[in-house]
Design a protein around this motif. Structure first.
Motif, PDB file in Angstrom:
ATOM      1  N   ALA A   1     -22.444   3.659 -44.362  1.00  0.00           N
ATOM      2  CA  ALA A   1     -21.675   3.788 -45.603  1.00  0.00           C
ATOM      3  C   ALA A   1     -22.136   2.772 -46.635  1.00  0.00           C
ATOM      4  N   ALA A   2     -22.395   1.544 -46.160  1.00  0.00           N
ATOM      5  CA  ALA A   2     -22.854   0.504 -47.087  1.00  0.00           C
ATOM      6  C   ALA A   2     -24.211   0.873 -47.674  1.00  0.00           C
ATOM      7  N   PHE A   3     -25.095   1.415 -46.823  1.00  0.00           N
ATOM      8  CA  PHE A   3     -26.436   1.776 -47.286  1.00  0.00           C
ATOM      9  C   PHE A   3     -26.372   2.877 -48.343  1.00  0.00           C
ATOM     10  N   LEU A   4     -25.459   3.839 -48.135  1.00  0.00           N
ATOM     11  CA  LEU A   4     -25.363   4.959 -49.051  1.00  0.00           C
ATOM     12  C   LEU A   4     -24.501   4.655 -50.271  1.00  0.00           C
ATOM     13  N   TRP A   5     -23.444   3.863 -50.068  1.00  0.00           N
ATOM     14  CA  TRP A   5     -22.466   3.644 -51.129  1.00  0.00           C
ATOM     15  C   TRP A   5     -22.742   2.396 -51.955  1.00  0.00           C
ATOM     16  N   LEU A   6     -23.213   1.322 -51.290  1.00  0.00           N
ATOM     17  CA  LEU A   6     -23.310   0.032 -51.980  1.00  0.00           C
ATOM     18  C   LEU A   6     -24.226   0.051 -53.199  1.00  0.00           C
ATOM     19  N   PRO A   7     -25.449   0.621 -53.121  1.00  0.00           N
ATOM     20  CA  PRO A   7     -26.306   0.577 -54.316  1.00  0.00           C
ATOM     21  C   PRO A   7     -25.650   1.193 -55.548  1.00  0.00           C
ATOM     22  N   GLY A   8     -25.090   2.391 -55.386  1.00  0.00           N
ATOM     23  CA  GLY A   8     -24.443   3.030 -56.525  1.00  0.00           C
ATOM     24  C   GLY A   8     -23.225   2.275 -57.004  1.00  0.00           C
ATOM     25  N   ALA A   9     -22.449   1.739 -56.031  1.00  0.00           N
ATOM     26  CA  ALA A   9     -21.234   1.001 -56.404  1.00  0.00           C
ATOM     27  C   ALA A   9     -21.588  -0.280 -57.147  1.00  0.00           C
ATOM     28  N   MET A  10     -22.640  -0.975 -56.680  1.00  0.00           N
ATOM     29  CA  MET A  10     -23.021  -2.224 -57.335  1.00  0.00           C
ATOM     30  C   MET A  10     -23.534  -1.951 -58.754  1.00  0.00           C
ATOM     31  N   THR A  11     -24.326  -0.888 -58.898  1.00  0.00           N
ATOM     32  CA  THR A  11     -24.835  -0.531 -60.224  1.00  0.00           C
ATOM     33  C   THR A  11     -23.694  -0.172 -61.161  1.00  0.00           C
ATOM     34  N   SER A  12     -22.756   0.637 -60.669  1.00  0.00           N
ATOM     35  CA  SER A  12     -21.620   1.034 -61.505  1.00  0.00           C
ATOM     36  C   SER A  12     -20.774  -0.169 -61.898  1.00  0.00           C
ATOM     37  N   HIS A  13     -20.595  -1.081 -60.955  1.00  0.00           N
ATOM     38  CA  HIS A  13     -19.797  -2.281 -61.260  1.00  0.00           C
ATOM     39  C   HIS A  13     -20.503  -3.135 -62.310  1.00  0.00           C
ATOM     40  N   ALA A  14     -21.817  -3.306 -62.156  1.00  0.00           N
ATOM     41  CA  ALA A  14     -22.568  -4.101 -63.129  1.00  0.00           C
ATOM     42  C   ALA A  14     -22.465  -3.486 -64.522  1.00  0.00           C
ATOM     43  N   VAL A  15     -22.592  -2.162 -64.596  1.00  0.00           N
ATOM     44  CA  VAL A  15     -22.507  -1.484 -65.891  1.00  0.00           C
ATOM     45  C   VAL A  15     -21.128  -1.678 -66.520  1.00  0.00           C
ATOM     46  N   SER A  16     -20.090  -1.676 -65.675  1.00  0.00           N
ATOM     47  CA  SER A  16     -18.728  -1.763 -66.199  1.00  0.00           C
ATOM     48  C   SER A  16     -18.353  -3.152 -66.691  1.00  0.00           C
ATOM     49  N   VAL A  17     -19.022  -4.196 -66.184  1.00  0.00           N
ATOM     50  CA  VAL A  17     -18.614  -5.561 -66.546  1.00  0.00           C
ATOM     51  C   VAL A  17     -19.550  -6.227 -67.551  1.00  0.00           C
ATOM     52  N   VAL A  18     -20.737  -5.665 -67.765  1.00  0.00           N
ATOM     53  CA  VAL A  18     -21.672  -6.295 -68.704  1.00  0.00           C
ATOM     54  C   VAL A  18     -21.151  -6.119 -70.128  1.00  0.00           C
ATOM     55  N   PRO A  19     -20.957  -7.197 -70.876  1.00  0.00           N
ATOM     56  CA  PRO A  19     -20.414  -7.092 -72.237  1.00  0.00           C
ATOM     57  C   PRO A  19     -21.446  -6.527 -73.216  1.00  0.00           C
ATOM     58  N   SER A  20     -20.952  -6.102 -74.368  1.00  0.00           N
ATOM     59  CA  SER A  20     -21.826  -5.491 -75.363  1.00  0.00           C
ATOM     60  C   SER A  20     -22.888  -6.459 -75.861  1.00  0.00           C
TER      61      SER A  20
END
Length: 309
Positions: free
Chosen positions: A93-112
């Motif tokens: 699950a970590a192998f399949l889920w973590l990359p996408g989750a980490m990318t999505s989290h980074a996109v959501s928190v990076v300020p303008s």
């Protein structure tokens, strides 16, 4: 004594049953030695002893005990197997889920502000390959007028290598000089700007970047607030060499309608035959309507001369 399917029956000399032991509960008090002493599990005070000359009976009981033992559950083994299976499931699950989750989290928190910084860093690298953005003052004023008219982020016109247009994190849009120099009306360049805006709205350009360069870049951005120079170099080269994405017709037509821009000139710039862009021509939101001015003739001439052409 007699041995049944599931019990050991102990009798007296007159064959009167004295007691029954469950085969599953028969335990040997002195494994490997003789005379053999057996007792029912949980009651070591009740024993049955077999002399050495009763080897056949001893061997029969031992054979049955081994058979019973093989059928017993192995809690330790099952626990280990369960733990191993759970660990494998978590890792998968970590192998399949973590990359996408980490990318999505980074996109959501990076300020303008950081997005604009990354976009400008990519622009600097693209300028090394395409040449520096054109900065003629009069042309820049025309760019600002067009930007305001289209509700666009920063627009940079490059002297070459972009081919048509690109969009970068932070709302940056790059335009090849040919789009302003080779056409008689600003509707074409306006169309490409709206196309890039539509693509950026459909798929976040920072997400595209992080998905392309790998999970490690997302982790680095989250932990350090920046991306390695090598990562940006590689992605800038990729942007200039990969095939251009094309927005979905419906979303693009909605963008043209919102800004009251004709879609037909842009469509013919993409395909001079009109065959592959027929929807953009037939459903032009300004069809039959008086076009709304994008730039005055003077400002359009200034924009066409921004790169000294």
């Amino acid at each position: 004594m007699s041995i049944g399917d599931a019990t050991v029956m102990i009798s007296d000399m007159r064959d009167q049953a004295i007691t029954h032991w469950s085969l599953a509960a028969v335990t040997r008090a002195n494994p490997g030695t003789r005379p053999a002493i057996f007792y029912p599990d949980g009651d070591p005070g009740e024993t049955l002893e077999f002399a050495e000359n009763e080897a056949q009976m001893i061997d029969a009981i031992e054979k049955l005990r081994r058979a019973v033992e093989r059928t017993r559950p192995r809690p330790g083994r099952l626990r280990w197997m369960g733990t191993a299976a759970s660990f494998a499931a978590v890792m998968a699950a970590a192998f399949l889920w973590l990359p996408g989750a980490m990318t999505s989290h980074a996109v959501s928190v990076v300020p303008s502000v950081k997005r604009a910084e990354i976009g400008n860093a990519l622009l600097t690298r693209i300028e090394r390959m395409a040449g520096p953005a054109c900065t003629n003052d009069a042309g820049q004023r025309a760019v600002q007028l067009l930007r305001a008219r289209l509700g666009s982020g920063p627009i940079h016109i490059l002297p070459g290598a972009v081919t048509t247009s690109l969009h970068l994190p932070g709302g940056l849009i790059l335009i090849d000089r040919a789009l302003v120099e080779d056409y008689e009306e600003p509707d074409v360049v306006a169309g490409f700007i709206l196309a890039e805006k539509t693509l950026a709205a459909t798929s976040d350009p920072l997400h595209d970047l992080l998905s392309s360069v790998g999970t490690l870049a997302s982790f680095q951005l989250l932990t350090t607030g920046s991306l390695k120079s090598e990562t940006l170099d590689r992605y800038a080269e990729q942007l200039l060499t990969q095939p251009r994405a094309i927005p979905e017709d419906g979303a693009l037509l909605a963008a043209f309608a919102e800004r009251e821009v004709r879609s037909t000139p842009y469509a013919y710039a993409r395909d001079v035959t009109g065959e592959t862009v027929l929807a953009l021509i037939e459903a032009d939101p300004m069809g039959g309507r008086e076009p709304v001015m994008l730039l005055t003739d003077a400002d359009w001439l200034r924009l066409q001369s921004i790169c000294g052409g």
